[in-house]
Design a protein around this motif. Structure first.
Motif, PDB file in Angstrom:
ATOM      1  N   PHE A   1      34.282  35.541  50.774  1.00  0.00           N
ATOM      2  CA  PHE A   1      34.389  36.836  51.580  1.00  0.00           C
ATOM      3  C   PHE A   1      35.391  37.765  51.649  1.00  0.00           C
ATOM      4  O   PHE A   1      35.465  38.831  51.479  1.00  0.00           O
ATOM      5  N   ILE A   2      36.674  36.917  51.522  1.00  0.00           N
ATOM      6  CA  ILE A   2      37.845  37.518  51.053  1.00  0.00           C
ATOM      7  C   ILE A   2      37.926  38.430  49.723  1.00  0.00           C
ATOM      8  O   ILE A   2      38.356  39.721  49.656  1.00  0.00           O
ATOM      9  N   TRP A   3      37.323  37.607  48.864  1.00  0.00           N
ATOM     10  CA  TRP A   3      37.269  38.398  47.447  1.00  0.00           C
ATOM     11  C   TRP A   3      36.475  39.550  47.441  1.00  0.00           C
ATOM     12  O   TRP A   3      36.848  40.568  46.759  1.00  0.00           O
ATOM     13  N   ASN A   4      35.344  39.619  48.247  1.00  0.00           N
ATOM     14  CA  ASN A   4      34.441  40.834  48.243  1.00  0.00           C
ATOM     15  C   ASN A   4      35.127  41.734  49.048  1.00  0.00           C
ATOM     16  O   ASN A   4      34.568  42.917  48.801  1.00  0.00           O
ATOM     17  N   ILE A   5      36.295  41.597  49.969  1.00  0.00           N
ATOM     18  CA  ILE A   5      36.482  42.593  50.382  1.00  0.00           C
ATOM     19  C   ILE A   5      37.655  43.572  49.633  1.00  0.00           C
ATOM     20  O   ILE A   5      37.702  44.696  49.654  1.00  0.00           O
ATOM     21  N   LEU A   6      37.965  42.859  48.396  1.00  0.00           N
ATOM     22  CA  LEU A   6      38.672  43.278  47.586  1.00  0.00           C
ATOM     23  C   LEU A   6      38.124  44.634  46.560  1.00  0.00           C
ATOM     24  O   LEU A   6      36.931  44.106  46.649  1.00  0.00           O
ATOM     25  N   PRO A   7      38.554  45.492  46.280  1.00  0.00           N
ATOM     26  CA  PRO A   7      37.874  46.366  45.568  1.00  0.00           C
ATOM     27  C   PRO A   7      37.397  46.191  44.247  1.00  0.00           C
ATOM     28  O   PRO A   7      37.052  47.045  43.259  1.00  0.00           O
ATOM     29  N   PHE A   8      37.397  44.956  43.748  1.00  0.00           N
ATOM     30  CA  PHE A   8      36.978  44.623  42.262  1.00  0.00           C
ATOM     31  C   PHE A   8      35.369  44.369  42.436  1.00  0.00           C
ATOM     32  O   PHE A   8      34.864  44.862  43.222  1.00  0.00           O
TER      33      PHE A   8
END
Length: 86
Positions: free
Chosen positions: A46-53
């Protein structure tokens, strides 16, 4: 003679019961550990999906990889997504 037989059966049932409870507690600890790791893996995804990558889909497969692998599992998912493997 009946009392001796009943005592032997009682002791055997007690030993088998203690052995069974011990096994259930160990399996419960393992199941709880896997569940906690899956939740932590979901949080990392979930945290990774918040990043703009690029986005990694959150489904049961990615949660299991992230859960069993921890930070390394999330790294493997990010690397696989970056290489276009899924």
């Amino acid at each position: 003679m009946e009392f001796v037989t009943m005592a032997i059966i009682g002791v055997i049932l007690l030993v088998v019961g203690i052995f069974g409870v011990t096994i259930l507690l160990k399996l419960g600890k393992i199941a709880l550990s896997v569940l906690v790791h899956m939740v932590l893996g979901w949080i990392l995804l979930f945290i990774w999906n918040i990043l703009p990558f690029f986005k990694i889909p959150i489904n049961i497969l990615t949660m299991l990889v992230a859960g069993f692998g921890g930070i390394i599992g999330v790294g493997v998912l990010v690397l696989a997504k970056a290489l276009g493997l899924y």
